[in-house]
Design a protein around this motif. Structure first.
Motif, PDB file in Angstrom:
ATOM      1  N   HIS A 160      25.471  28.612 202.788  1.00 52.92           N
ATOM      2  CA  HIS A 160      25.321  28.076 204.152  1.00 52.92           C
ATOM      3  C   HIS A 160      26.319  28.757 205.094  1.00 52.92           C
ATOM      4  O   HIS A 160      25.970  29.125 206.222  1.00 52.92           O
ATOM      5  CB  HIS A 160      25.552  26.568 204.123  1.00 52.92           C
ATOM      6  CG  HIS A 160      25.309  25.885 205.430  1.00 52.92           C
ATOM      7  ND1 HIS A 160      24.142  26.005 206.144  1.00 52.92           N
ATOM      8  CD2 HIS A 160      26.111  25.054 206.165  1.00 52.92           C
ATOM      9  CE1 HIS A 160      24.213  25.281 207.256  1.00 52.92           C
ATOM     10  NE2 HIS A 160      25.409  24.703 207.292  1.00 52.92           N
ATOM     11  N   ASN A 161      27.543  28.945 204.617  1.00 54.07           N
ATOM     12  CA  ASN A 161      28.555  29.629 205.428  1.00 54.07           C
ATOM     13  C   ASN A 161      28.139  31.066 205.734  1.00 54.07           C
ATOM     14  O   ASN A 161      28.243  31.532 206.878  1.00 54.07           O
ATOM     15  CB  ASN A 161      29.902  29.641 204.705  1.00 54.07           C
ATOM     16  CG  ASN A 161      30.572  28.278 204.685  1.00 54.07           C
ATOM     17  OD1 ASN A 161      30.238  27.408 205.479  1.00 54.07           O
ATOM     18  ND2 ASN A 161      31.514  28.089 203.784  1.00 54.07           N
ATOM     19  N   GLN A 194      32.501  25.531 206.073  1.00 56.31           N
ATOM     20  CA  GLN A 194      32.535  24.278 205.328  1.00 56.31           C
ATOM     21  C   GLN A 194      33.030  24.522 203.917  1.00 56.31           C
ATOM     22  O   GLN A 194      32.842  25.604 203.350  1.00 56.31           O
ATOM     23  CB  GLN A 194      31.148  23.630 205.307  1.00 56.31           C
ATOM     24  CG  GLN A 194      30.622  23.307 206.699  1.00 56.31           C
ATOM     25  CD  GLN A 194      29.229  22.729 206.685  1.00 56.31           C
ATOM     26  OE1 GLN A 194      28.726  22.298 205.640  1.00 56.31           O
ATOM     27  NE2 GLN A 194      28.575  22.700 207.847  1.00 56.31           N
ATOM     28  N   ASN A 213      25.913  26.530 197.070  1.00 62.45           N
ATOM     29  CA  ASN A 213      25.023  26.270 198.210  1.00 62.45           C
ATOM     30  C   ASN A 213      25.799  26.252 199.530  1.00 62.45           C
ATOM     31  O   ASN A 213      25.318  26.743 200.559  1.00 62.45           O
ATOM     32  CB  ASN A 213      24.304  24.937 198.012  1.00 62.45           C
ATOM     33  CG  ASN A 213      23.276  24.997 196.900  1.00 62.45           C
ATOM     34  OD1 ASN A 213      22.805  26.078 196.537  1.00 62.45           O
ATOM     35  ND2 ASN A 213      22.935  23.847 196.342  1.00 62.45           N
ATOM     36  N   THR A 214      26.998  25.694 199.508  1.00 62.59           N
ATOM     37  CA  THR A 214      27.823  25.630 200.718  1.00 62.59           C
ATOM     38  C   THR A 214      28.278  27.023 201.134  1.00 62.59           C
ATOM     39  O   THR A 214      28.281  27.360 202.332  1.00 62.59           O
ATOM     40  CB  THR A 214      29.037  24.715 200.496  1.00 62.59           C
ATOM     41  OG1 THR A 214      28.574  23.401 200.146  1.00 62.59           O
ATOM     42  CG2 THR A 214      29.895  24.627 201.752  1.00 62.59           C
ATOM     43  N   ASN A 227      28.526  17.573 209.603  1.00 59.69           N
ATOM     44  CA  ASN A 227      29.285  18.779 209.948  1.00 59.69           C
ATOM     45  C   ASN A 227      28.580  19.638 210.983  1.00 59.69           C
ATOM     46  O   ASN A 227      29.180  20.057 211.989  1.00 59.69           O
ATOM     47  CB  ASN A 227      29.553  19.611 208.693  1.00 59.69           C
ATOM     48  CG  ASN A 227      30.442  18.879 207.708  1.00 59.69           C
ATOM     49  OD1 ASN A 227      31.348  18.162 208.101  1.00 59.69           O
ATOM     50  ND2 ASN A 227      30.179  19.053 206.420  1.00 59.69           N
ATOM     51  N   ARG A 283      34.017  20.326 207.190  1.00 67.38           N
ATOM     52  CA  ARG A 283      34.196  21.547 207.965  1.00 67.38           C
ATOM     53  C   ARG A 283      35.681  21.746 208.244  1.00 67.38           C
ATOM     54  O   ARG A 283      36.437  20.779 208.380  1.00 67.38           O
ATOM     55  CB  ARG A 283      33.413  21.492 209.273  1.00 67.38           C
ATOM     56  CG  ARG A 283      33.872  20.402 210.220  1.00 67.38           C
ATOM     57  CD  ARG A 283      33.054  20.336 211.474  1.00 67.38           C
ATOM     58  NE  ARG A 283      33.696  19.445 212.446  1.00 67.38           N
ATOM     59  CZ  ARG A 283      33.716  19.649 213.736  1.00 67.38           C
ATOM     60  NH1 ARG A 283      33.110  20.714 214.249  1.00 67.38           N
ATOM     61  NH2 ARG A 283      34.311  18.808 214.548  1.00 67.38           N
ATOM     62  N   VAL A 321      33.609  22.543 199.917  1.00 71.11           N
ATOM     63  CA  VAL A 321      33.315  21.428 199.022  1.00 71.11           C
ATOM     64  C   VAL A 321      34.643  20.919 198.474  1.00 71.11           C
ATOM     65  O   VAL A 321      35.422  21.686 197.899  1.00 71.11           O
ATOM     66  CB  VAL A 321      32.392  21.878 197.876  1.00 71.11           C
ATOM     67  CG1 VAL A 321      32.217  20.754 196.869  1.00 71.11           C
ATOM     68  CG2 VAL A 321      31.042  22.316 198.423  1.00 71.11           C
ATOM     69  N   ILE A 354      31.722  17.271 201.621  1.00 66.11           N
ATOM     70  CA  ILE A 354      31.635  18.639 202.155  1.00 66.11           C
ATOM     71  C   ILE A 354      32.121  18.543 203.601  1.00 66.11           C
ATOM     72  O   ILE A 354      31.492  17.890 204.442  1.00 66.11           O
ATOM     73  CB  ILE A 354      30.205  19.175 202.112  1.00 66.11           C
ATOM     74  CG1 ILE A 354      29.684  19.194 200.664  1.00 66.11           C
ATOM     75  CG2 ILE A 354      30.144  20.578 202.718  1.00 66.11           C
ATOM     76  CD1 ILE A 354      28.230  19.590 200.550  1.00 66.11           C
TER      77      ILE A 354
END
Length: 511
Positions: free
Chosen positions: A27-28, A40, A23-24, A205, A75, A42, A73
Motif C-alpha cells: 500500500h505504501n 503506514q 500488504n501494508t 488512516n 500512519r 503495522v 496499522i
C-alpha cells in the motif's frame, strides 16, 4: 498445559501478521507519489503466552510464547510539523498573489520602453518644441494633435488595465471563498466518516490523510487555526469558527473583507488579493489619476515675456510677468489660436462625458482641438487695427515655447496623493518616482515570497522525512517481511510433518 497444535497456531499468527505487513508495504509503495499520503506501519506485539501468571498455573518452567499479533496499522505523522506547515503556507499564499499582481503592474507600466507614458510624454513636449519653430505649420499642429491624443489614450488604456485587474482580483476573492467553503464541506464529511470508522476500533488512516491534505489546501487560502477534538477538526479564522466537527459556518466575500479590516485575516491567497487590490492597484491608480489631473490643472509658476497681451485686454505688457497658472489648461488659455478675430485658447485637456473631473480614465484632448488643430494656441500677442478689430499675431511662438519648457517645470502635486510625499516635481520626475516605487515594491515582495517559499519547502522536507514513503526503505521492509513469512510457512510445514509422524507413526512398532 500445552496444546498439541500450539505451534500450528503460532505459525498461523505469524503468517497472518507478516502478510498484513507485506500488504501494508505494498500500500505504501502504491501511494509513493500520492499527494498528502502518509506512510503506514503495522504495529506488532508478541501474543499472550501460555502459562500466564495465576493461581492455577502449572509448574512447568518458563512461559511458552504463542507467536506474534498486530494490534493496529497506523500512519506516521507529526502534528507539530503540520501546524508549522500551515502557518507558513498562508504566508506563501498571500505573497504569491502580491508578487504576481506587482509583476502584472510592471508589465502594464512597461518602463522603460518606447510605448510607455514616459515615451509619449517626451513626444508630446517635443511636438510643442517643433511647433514653436513654425507656429502656423499645419503638419506641426497635426503632429502635436496626434501626440496629445496618444498621450491621453495611453493614460486611458493603462487605467483600463488597472480597472480590469481590480475587477479580476475582486472576482477571484469570490472564487477563493467558494473554494474555501468546498474544502470546509469536504473536511466536515471526513470528520463524520473518520469518527464513524474509529468508533468501532479501526484506524481511518487514508481518510485522515485526505483530511490533512484538504486542511493544507485551506491554509493556502486563509490563515486558519486547526484544533482536533473527539468530533474531528475544528477550524477557525480569527475568532470566527468555520467548522466545528460536522457543523459549518460558510464564508462569504463580506466576511473576508470584514476579517481583513479587523486584522483577523493576515495571510492566505484571499489576503493577498485584498492587499493587491486595495493597496497596490488602487494606490497606483490614484497616483496615475494625480499625474493626469496635475498635468492638466496642477499649479506652477511661469514667466510670461514682455509684449504679452492678456486675453480680454488689448495692451501688451512692458516687462516679463510671473504668473501662477493651473496646469497645461491654464497656460493654454493665456494664449491665442489662429482664429480671427483673436480668440483665446480653451482647456487643452477635458474629461469625458459622465466623469466629474480629470482622471487617467477620463482625460481626453479637448474635442474642439481634436477636430481642428488650428485651435491649438501658440501666440501670446495680438494687434488692433484702426477699426478696433483685434487680430492674433500668427507668427508669434511665445506660448508654444512656454509649453515646450513645461518639461522641466515643477508642478504642484496634491499632498494627499500617494507618491512618496511628493509635492513639487516635474511631470516626468513624479512619474519616475511612481514607477521606481512600484519596482521597489515588486522587488521586495518577490524577495519575501522566495524566502517564505524556501522556508515552506524546508518544513515540507521535514514532513516528508517523517511521513513520506521511501521506496528503498519499503523494499528493504518487503524483503524482511517476505523472509519472515517464508520462515513462518516453513515452520508450519515442519510442525505438520512432526504431527504426521506422531499421529501416524506412534504405536506401529512390531506391526
Amino acid at each position: 498445559m500445552r496444546s498439541t497444535f500450539h505451534s500450528l497456531e503460532t505459525a498461523k499468527r505469524s503468517i497472518f501478521t507478516q502478510q498484513a505487513a507485506i500488504n501494508t508495504v505494498g500500500h505504501n509503495i502504491s501511494n509513493a507519489n500520492t499527494e498528502g499520503y502518509s506512510r503506514q506501519v503495522v504495529n506488532m506485539v508478541n501474543a499472550r503466552p501460555i502459562e500466564a501468571f495465576g493461581m492455577n498455573r502449572s509448574n512447568a518452567p518458563g512461559q511458552l510464547g504463542t507467536g506474534v499479533e498486530f494490534t493496529s496499522i497506523t500512519r506516521i505523522r507529526n502534528a507539530f510539523l503540520d501546524t508549522q506547515y500551515r502557518d507558513q503556507n498562508y504566508g506563501v499564499g498571500s505573497l504569491s498573489i502580491q508578487t504576481d499582481t506587482l509583476n502584472k503592474l510592471e508589465g502594464y507600466v512597461n518602463e522603460p520602453s518606447d510605448t510607455g507614458i514616459r515615451a509619449v510624454l517626451e513626444k508630446f513636449w517635443n511636438s510643442w518644441s517643433d511647433l514653436s519653430k513654425d507656429p502656423e505649420n499645419v503638419t506641426g499642429r497635426e503632429i502635436l494633435q496626434e501626440n496629445a491624443m496618444a498621450l491621453v489614450e495611453t493614460f486611458n488604456e493603462l487605467s483600463r488595465q488597472l480597472s480590469g485587474l481590480n475587477a479580476d482580483l475582486s472576482s477571484n476573492i469570490d472564487v477563493k471563498v467558494t473554494e474555501a467553503n468546498s474544502l470546509l464541506q469536504t473536511i466536515s464529511s471526513l470528520n463524520t466518516e473518520i469518527r464513524r470508522i474509529e468508533l468501532i476500533g479501526d484506524d481511518a488512516n487514508d481518510l485522515r490523510d485526505q483530511r490533512d491534505l484538504m486542511t493544507d489546501k485551506l491554509s493556502r487560502i486563509a490563515n486558519i487555526s486547526v484544533t482536533e477534538t473527539d468530533q474531528g477538526y475544528n477550524i477557525a479564522l480569527g475568532n470566527v469558527n468555520l467548522l466545528d466537527g460536522a457543523a459549518i459556518t460558510p464564508l462569504t466575500a463580506a466576511d473576508v473583507e470584514t476579517a481583513y479590516a479587523t486584522g483577523s485575516l493576515i495571510g492566505g491567497e484571499i489576503h493577498g488579493m485584498i492587499v493587491s487590490r486595495d493597496t497596490f492597484v488602487a494606490g497606483f491608480q490614484q497616483q496615475l489619476d494625480t499625474l493626469a489631473d496635475t498635468m492638466a490643472n496642477g499649479e506652477f509658476e511661469v514667466t510670461i515675456p514682455a509684449g504679452w497681451v492678456k486675453p480680454g485686454t488689448t495692451t501688451p505688457t512692458t516687462a516679463p510677468e510671473v504668473v501662477t497658472v493651473k496646469g497645461i489648461n491654464g497656460l493654454h488659455k493665456l494664449g491665442y489660436t489662429l482664429a480671427d478675430p483673436a480668440t483665446a485658447g480653451e482647456d487643452f485637456f477635458t474629461f469625458k462625458a459622465g466623469a466629474t473631473g480629470i482622471t487617467a480614465s477620463s482625460i481626453q484632448l479637448n474635442p474642439s482641438i481634436a477636430s481642428d488643430a488650428n485651435k491649438i494656441a501658440t501666440s501670446l500677442r495680438t494687434t488692433t487695427d484702426g477699426g478696433g478689430v483685434t487680430s492674433v499675431v500668427r507668427g508669434n511662438n511665445g506660448l508654444a515655447l512656454l509649453m515646450s519648457e513645461l518639461k522641466n517645470v515643477k508642478f504642484g502635486f496634491d499632498e494627499t496623493a500617494q507618491g512618496g510625499g511628493i509635492t513639487q516635481a516635474t511631470v516626468a520626475d513624479f512619474y519616475g518616482a511612481v514607477v521606481g516605487a512600484l519596482g521597489v515594491q515588486s522587488q521586495e515582495a518577490s524577495r519575501l515570497y522566495k524566502n517564505t517559499q524556501t522556508q515552506l519547502d524546508q518544513i515540507q522536507g521535514n514532513r516528508l522525512s517523517v511521513s513520506g514513503v521511501s521506496l528503498d526503505e519499503e523494499m528493504a521492509d518487503l524483503i524482511k517481511y517476505q523472509y519472515a513469512y517464508s520462515a513462518s510457512a516453513r515452520f508450519m510445514t515442519t510442525f505438520d510433518q512432526m504431527l504426521e509422524k506422531l499421529i501416524n507413526g506412534t504405536g506401529m512398532v512390531g506391526r
